[in-house]
Design a protein around this motif. Structure first.
Motif, PDB file in Angstrom:
ATOM      1  N   ASP A  21       0.607  -1.550  -0.257  1.00 40.32           N
ATOM      2  CA  ASP A  21       0.017  -0.282  -0.224  1.00 40.32           C
ATOM      3  C   ASP A  21       0.992   1.174   0.160  1.00 40.32           C
ATOM      4  N   SER A  22       2.078   1.097   0.481  1.00 37.80           N
ATOM      5  CA  SER A  22       3.292   2.298   0.873  1.00 37.80           C
ATOM      6  C   SER A  22       3.120   2.355  -0.872  1.00 37.80           C
ATOM      7  N   PRO A  23       2.909   3.733  -0.991  1.00 33.88           N
ATOM      8  CA  PRO A  23       3.845   4.209  -2.238  1.00 33.88           C
ATOM      9  C   PRO A  23       5.087   4.646  -2.522  1.00 33.88           C
ATOM     10  N   TYR A  24       6.020   4.310  -1.483  1.00 34.37           N
ATOM     11  CA  TYR A  24       7.491   4.388  -1.625  1.00 34.37           C
ATOM     12  C   TYR A  24       7.701   3.259  -1.493  1.00 34.37           C
ATOM     13  N   MET A  25       7.118   2.155  -1.602  1.00 33.75           N
ATOM     14  CA  MET A  25       7.474   0.876  -1.530  1.00 33.75           C
ATOM     15  C   MET A  25       7.178   0.351  -3.506  1.00 33.75           C
ATOM     16  N   TRP A  26       7.862   1.056  -4.534  1.00 34.81           N
ATOM     17  CA  TRP A  26       7.488   0.768  -4.817  1.00 34.81           C
ATOM     18  C   TRP A  26       8.103  -0.689  -6.502  1.00 34.81           C
ATOM     19  N   TRP A  27       9.138  -1.431  -5.725  1.00 37.58           N
ATOM     20  CA  TRP A  27       9.353  -2.749  -6.641  1.00 37.58           C
ATOM     21  C   TRP A  27       9.347  -2.559  -8.368  1.00 37.58           C
ATOM     22  N   PRO A  28      11.045  -1.862  -7.732  1.00 42.44           N
ATOM     23  CA  PRO A  28      11.293  -1.278  -9.278  1.00 42.44           C
ATOM     24  C   PRO A  28      10.893  -2.895 -11.023  1.00 42.44           C
ATOM     25  N   ALA A  29      11.031  -3.900 -10.491  1.00 39.00           N
ATOM     26  CA  ALA A  29      11.197  -4.866 -11.453  1.00 39.00           C
ATOM     27  C   ALA A  29       9.882  -5.084 -11.746  1.00 39.00           C
ATOM     28  N   THR A  30       8.361  -4.786 -10.856  1.00 42.52           N
ATOM     29  CA  THR A  30       7.241  -4.864 -11.475  1.00 42.52           C
ATOM     30  C   THR A  30       6.594  -3.690 -12.887  1.00 42.52           C
ATOM     31  N   LEU A  31       7.611  -2.984 -12.592  1.00 41.41           N
ATOM     32  CA  LEU A  31       7.820  -2.498 -13.919  1.00 41.41           C
ATOM     33  C   LEU A  31       7.529  -2.647 -15.144  1.00 41.41           C
ATOM     34  N   VAL A  32       8.250  -3.549 -15.571  1.00 40.02           N
ATOM     35  CA  VAL A  32       9.199  -3.923 -16.728  1.00 40.02           C
ATOM     36  C   VAL A  32       7.504  -4.751 -17.137  1.00 40.02           C
ATOM     37  N   GLN A  33       7.285  -5.787 -16.073  1.00 39.84           N
ATOM     38  CA  GLN A  33       5.982  -5.862 -16.433  1.00 39.84           C
ATOM     39  C   GLN A  33       4.670  -5.488 -16.704  1.00 39.84           C
ATOM     40  N   VAL A  34       4.260  -3.830 -15.879  1.00 39.08           N
ATOM     41  CA  VAL A  34       3.258  -3.855 -16.151  1.00 39.08           C
ATOM     42  C   VAL A  34       3.551  -2.347 -17.593  1.00 39.08           C
ATOM     43  N   SER A  35       4.659  -2.528 -18.195  1.00 36.48           N
ATOM     44  CA  SER A  35       5.806  -2.101 -19.310  1.00 36.48           C
ATOM     45  C   SER A  35       4.645  -2.546 -20.587  1.00 36.48           C
ATOM     46  N   LEU A  36       4.814  -3.651 -20.320  1.00 35.53           N
ATOM     47  CA  LEU A  36       4.749  -4.817 -21.333  1.00 35.53           C
ATOM     48  C   LEU A  36       3.573  -5.026 -21.666  1.00 35.53           C
ATOM     49  N   PHE A  37       2.684  -5.382 -20.379  1.00 34.64           N
ATOM     50  CA  PHE A  37       0.823  -5.747 -20.572  1.00 34.64           C
ATOM     51  C   PHE A  37       0.185  -4.264 -21.071  1.00 34.64           C
ATOM     52  N   ARG A  38       0.585  -3.307 -21.155  1.00 32.35           N
ATOM     53  CA  ARG A  38       0.251  -2.299 -21.888  1.00 32.35           C
ATOM     54  C   ARG A  38       1.130  -1.821 -23.098  1.00 32.35           C
ATOM     55  N   THR A  39       2.196  -2.235 -23.298  1.00 36.58           N
ATOM     56  CA  THR A  39       2.357  -2.643 -24.494  1.00 36.58           C
ATOM     57  C   THR A  39       1.700  -3.349 -25.489  1.00 36.58           C
ATOM     58  N   LEU A  40       1.148  -4.560 -25.371  1.00 41.20           N
ATOM     59  CA  LEU A  40       0.694  -5.811 -25.769  1.00 41.20           C
ATOM     60  C   LEU A  40      -0.695  -5.814 -26.000  1.00 41.20           C
ATOM     61  N   HIS A  41      -1.505  -4.692 -24.702  1.00 38.16           N
ATOM     62  CA  HIS A  41      -2.922  -4.218 -24.955  1.00 38.16           C
ATOM     63  C   HIS A  41      -3.449  -2.833 -25.570  1.00 38.16           C
ATOM     64  N   GLU A  42      -2.893  -2.036 -25.607  1.00 36.38           N
ATOM     65  CA  GLU A  42      -3.149  -1.250 -25.330  1.00 36.38           C
ATOM     66  C   GLU A  42      -3.100   0.015 -26.758  1.00 36.38           C
ATOM     67  N   GLU A  43      -4.184   0.434 -27.456  1.00 39.64           N
ATOM     68  CA  GLU A  43      -4.041   0.744 -28.448  1.00 39.64           C
ATOM     69  C   GLU A  43      -3.551   2.005 -28.271  1.00 39.64           C
ATOM     70  N   GLU A  44      -2.217   2.305 -29.749  1.00 38.16           N
ATOM     71  CA  GLU A  44      -1.777   3.021 -29.573  1.00 38.16           C
ATOM     72  C   GLU A  44      -1.135   4.154 -30.416  1.00 38.16           C
ATOM     73  N   LYS A  45      -1.717   4.784 -31.016  1.00 41.51           N
ATOM     74  CA  LYS A  45      -1.227   5.385 -32.520  1.00 41.51           C
ATOM     75  C   LYS A  45       0.326   5.905 -32.941  1.00 41.51           C
ATOM     76  N   ARG A  46       1.122   5.585 -33.777  1.00 41.18           N
ATOM     77  CA  ARG A  46       2.250   5.459 -34.331  1.00 41.18           C
ATOM     78  C   ARG A  46       2.762   7.472 -34.052  1.00 41.18           C
ATOM     79  N   PRO A  47       3.819   7.347 -33.715  1.00 33.92           N
ATOM     80  CA  PRO A  47       4.262   8.657 -33.119  1.00 33.92           C
ATOM     81  C   PRO A  47       5.188   8.784 -34.967  1.00 33.92           C
ATOM     82  N   LYS A  48       4.758  10.221 -35.582  1.00 33.99           N
ATOM     83  CA  LYS A  48       5.945  10.527 -37.145  1.00 33.99           C
ATOM     84  C   LYS A  48       6.832  10.383 -37.049  1.00 33.99           C
ATOM     85  N   GLY A  49       7.620   9.416 -38.073  1.00 35.90           N
ATOM     86  CA  GLY A  49       8.634   8.761 -37.561  1.00 35.90           C
ATOM     87  C   GLY A  49       8.857   7.793 -36.617  1.00 35.90           C
TER      88      GLY A  49
END
Length: 739
Positions: free
Chosen positions: A179-207
């Protein structure tokens, strides 16, 4: 208003009501402050794909674990593979609800689009299968090394109870570590980022590229390249040019070897060299990496050379960088000389005749630093985080405690009742007592040993969890548990490893559970669903790990015995060999004959005092001069926790090089790129290496089809003299005798 419009409105309401007040910038850049409570979680797809993923990974990891080239198959592979399977089930399964006869309960095989929350829960089930089961090592050394029997029920209960015990500590400390926001568990951010990559629709930036496109490019590139260091040119994992230039110089090879020396100028062109032991440097915070680098330089490039060339503890009789045991004449220690094979007890007469156990200087210092790290963990957490933990204890009664993610979770979902954890803890402790008391002749550990191990795990879970949740690095209890039970109950090797497993493994299981809870916290998974999935995954994985090990131990003739195995047989069990030797050194010979009054290394006990006192000056400076922000970033437990086995100098060289570049150069100069791509890059590199390793093993190496025979095929840096003694008169096989 259709379903998609309702979900958009819910997301908009969350964004409108809550400001992203998470104090950790990396979390703000990676984790969205949104939620959709209407998404289904515990669906048929979740259980079907999750159980299969958990079972397959558990079988593969235990199967590969006994082989010469052990292979760890991580949950990242399942995280990627189950997505198309989930989409296929979404498109093909019927949507009609199935009613359970005589009840109002029903479910659908296909409740709608395959969503991210289902995907997260499946990955957590898979993660249970990819996490090793420490107790299997006990079963292995009993059957394959001591050549005796253990009742299959005792083995199964030991496996289950050691894995489940961590749930209790996770429940007790989740308020502080999740629950503490200061305990942020850095390794979990890799999985969060991958989940978002696989599921979220994203507009391709120009170039540019979308995150999914970037991930696929990294995955394919990593997959394609890894065939080189994994199959054709294995020496590329550690290139030590100094050794090649001065082929006949002992000192030059000791200085230049990346596997057996100081690794000056050594490097590897292999992602596994970078991330296999220390984890991904892209997921480790910069301040933690600086702490590790400072400690590494002080210990490895200052203390170790001075100690070695000053010949402390006769250090020059033995290799400098080695983690084995030796006799006084420089040869490897023959443990059979001091073991009563009938009773598995210490043979004092044989020990008196054969001699004391000797260690390399780096091994001695590694043990001393492990003593200091554990003591410093308690001291550091009390000084730097004690007041925060106390404030969190009081603030936990406040409904507004935490950041935006905590508020969303409390608003939308029912928490796991605390009595669930308490009940499970009591049941598992009872099961552990029943296991060891019922099979005491086989396991050697009495009831009071279980109670003591449980007490140690409960004391250290919070401080070690704080360190791990903020730095992505941690310290284990394996040495201190071996030390304690070795003094209290000497001469019993199996009691030593059972005590170590209940003490150390249950703490790390708690940290694994808490890490998964934090992932669910970031991904807005209902806590009760998380609890059920973790519990089921642990039971399934433990059972399959046990069954796989029992099958191999009872069907592969001479397993784990290279002297009797057929030529080319891969069943050499290198990891279990280390576990076996630890049971001899700490359980049989005992710490009193190593670090006590009867041993050679009693002065290492002063490291406990050093560890307790080391954080105090930095804490004092941080209070006296609050404007000196760097004083709060000095983390003594991490600073003094390296180097240590089995990490080599080349691993540290590459880990620090890659990590410092991305944590400081890229993060500061190209922050927008870092926010979009850093964790995706880490996940893609890991996944590519894992896929190619499995493919090579199953298609080629498993059939004894190896690469072309040449010097580059050896998993070695070609520095043979680096591991030799450096004083005259020592005759060691493979080394020249210095006159």
């Amino acid at each position: 208003m259709d379903l998609s419009q309702i979900r958009d409105a819910q997301r908009h309401n969350v964004e409108a009501e809550d400001v992203n007040d998470c104090p950790i910038e990396q979390v703000r850049l990676t984790v969205p402050a949104t939620d959709d409570p209407s998404l289904a979680c515990l669906t048929f797809r979740t259980w079907f794909l999750g159980i299969i993923s958990c079972g397959v990974l558990a079988f593969l990891n235990q199967f590969f674990g006994y082989r010469q080239n052990a292979l760890t198959v991580s949950s990242v592979i399942a995280q990627i593979v189950v997505l198309p399977l989930g989409r296929m089930m979404e498109a093909s399964l019927p949507t009609k609800h199935i009613q359970f006869p005589g009840t109002k309960w029903s479910f659908s095989l296909n409740p709608g689009p395959f969503n991210m929350k289902e995907h997260v829960l499946i990955t957590i089930l898979a993660n249970a299968g990819s996490s090793s089961v420490y107790a299997v090592g006990i079963i292995t050394i009993v059957k394959a090394f001591y050549h005796t029997e253990i009742h299959p029920l005792a083995a199964l209960l030991l496996t289950q109870s050691t894995q489940l015990l961590g749930f209790g500590w996770a429940g007790l400390f989740r308020k502080f570590l999740v629950d503490s926001p200061y305990m942020w568990w850095p390794a979990t951010l890799v999985q969060v980022s991958l989940f978002r990559t696989l599921h979220e629709e994203e507009k391709r930036p120009k170039g540019g590229l979308t995150r999914l496109q970037f991930f696929m490019i990294v995955l394919i590139t990593s997959f394609s390249y890894y065939v080189v260091p994994n199959y054709f040119f294995q020496s590329i994992t550690a290139l030590s040019f100094v050794c090649w230039i001065w082929k006949d110089s002992f000192k030059a090879q000791q200085i230049g070897s990346g596997l057996k020396g100081f690794g000056i100028g050594a490097f590897g062109l292999d992602w596994a060299t970078v991330a296999s032991f220390l984890g991904s440097p892209l997921a480790t915070p910069g301040f933690a990496m600086v702490n590790m680098l400072v400690g590494y330089v002080i210990v490895f490039y200052m203390v170790v050379p001075i100690s070695y060339w000053s010949n402390w503890y006769e250090a020059r009789r033995f290799p400098m960088y080695a983690f084995k045991t030796y006799n006084a004449d420089g040869t490897k220690y023959n443990v059979t000389k001091v073991l009563n094979q009938t009773s598995f007890s210490f043979d004092q007469k044989g020990y008196d005749e054969y001699g004391k156990v000797h260690l390399s200087i780096l091994f001695v210092l590694a043990y001393g630093l492990s003593f200091a790290s554990l003591a410093a963990t308690v001291s550091h957490v009390l000084l730097f985080h004690g007041s925060t933990i106390w404030e969190q204890t009081k603030a936990s009664l406040n409904k507004n405690f935490g950041d935006v993610h905590t508020r969303i979770m409390k608003k939308n979902y029912e928490p796991v009742p605390q009595w669930w954890f308490h009940t499970l803890l009591i049941l598992v402790v009872g099961l552990a007592l029943l296991t060891c008391e019922g099979f005491q002749r086989q396991l050697q550990l009495p009831y009071w040993g279980i109670i003591l191990a449980v007490g140690l795990a409960s004391i250290f879970t919070l401080p070690v969890g704080v360190i791990y949740a903020t730095t992505n690095q941690g310290v284990g209890l394996n040495v201190i548990t071996e030390l304690i039970i070795g003094y209290m109950y000497p001469g019993r090797p199996l009691a030593n490893v059972v005590f170590k497993t209940y003490g150390d493994n249950s703490m790390w299981q708690a940290i694994q559970f808490l890490s998964d809870f934090k992932l669910g916290h970031y991904m807005k998974i209902p806590p009760r669903s998380m609890f059920v999935v973790q519990l089921a995954g642990t039971i399934i994985a433990s059972t399959i790990y046990f069954a796989t090990s029992w099958w191999l131990l009872t069907t592969v003739e001479y397993i784990c015995d290279p002297t009797r195995l057929p030529t080319g047989s891969p069943w050499t069990c290198p990891g279990d060999d280390v576990f076996y030797n630890a049971s001899i050194i700490w359980g049989l010979v005992g710490p009193q004959r190593m670090f006590g009054n009867l041993g050679l290394y009693s002065k290492m006990n002063y490291f406990f005092l050093f560890g307790i006192l080391a954080p105090v000056p930095f804490w004092f400076l941080s209070r006296k001069f609050p404007e000196w922000k760097w004083t709060r970033l000095v983390n003594i437990p991490i600073l003094i926790n390296c180097p240590g086995p089995p990490v080599k100098a080349v691993n540290y060289n590459m880990w620090f090089s890659v990590g410092m570049f991305f944590n400081f150069v890229v993060y500061k100069r190209f922050k927008s790129w870092w926010a979009r791509h850093n964790y995706i890059l880490s996940a893609g590199l890991d996944a590519g290496v894992a896929f190619m390793a499995i493919l090579c093993y199953l298609v080629l190496q498993n059939r004894n089809i190896n690469g072309p025979e040449w010097w580059g095929l050896e998993v070695d840096d070609h520095c043979p003299l680096a591991n030799c003694p450096s004083i005259p008169g020592i005759d060691v096989p493979g080394c020249p005798i210095i006159q």
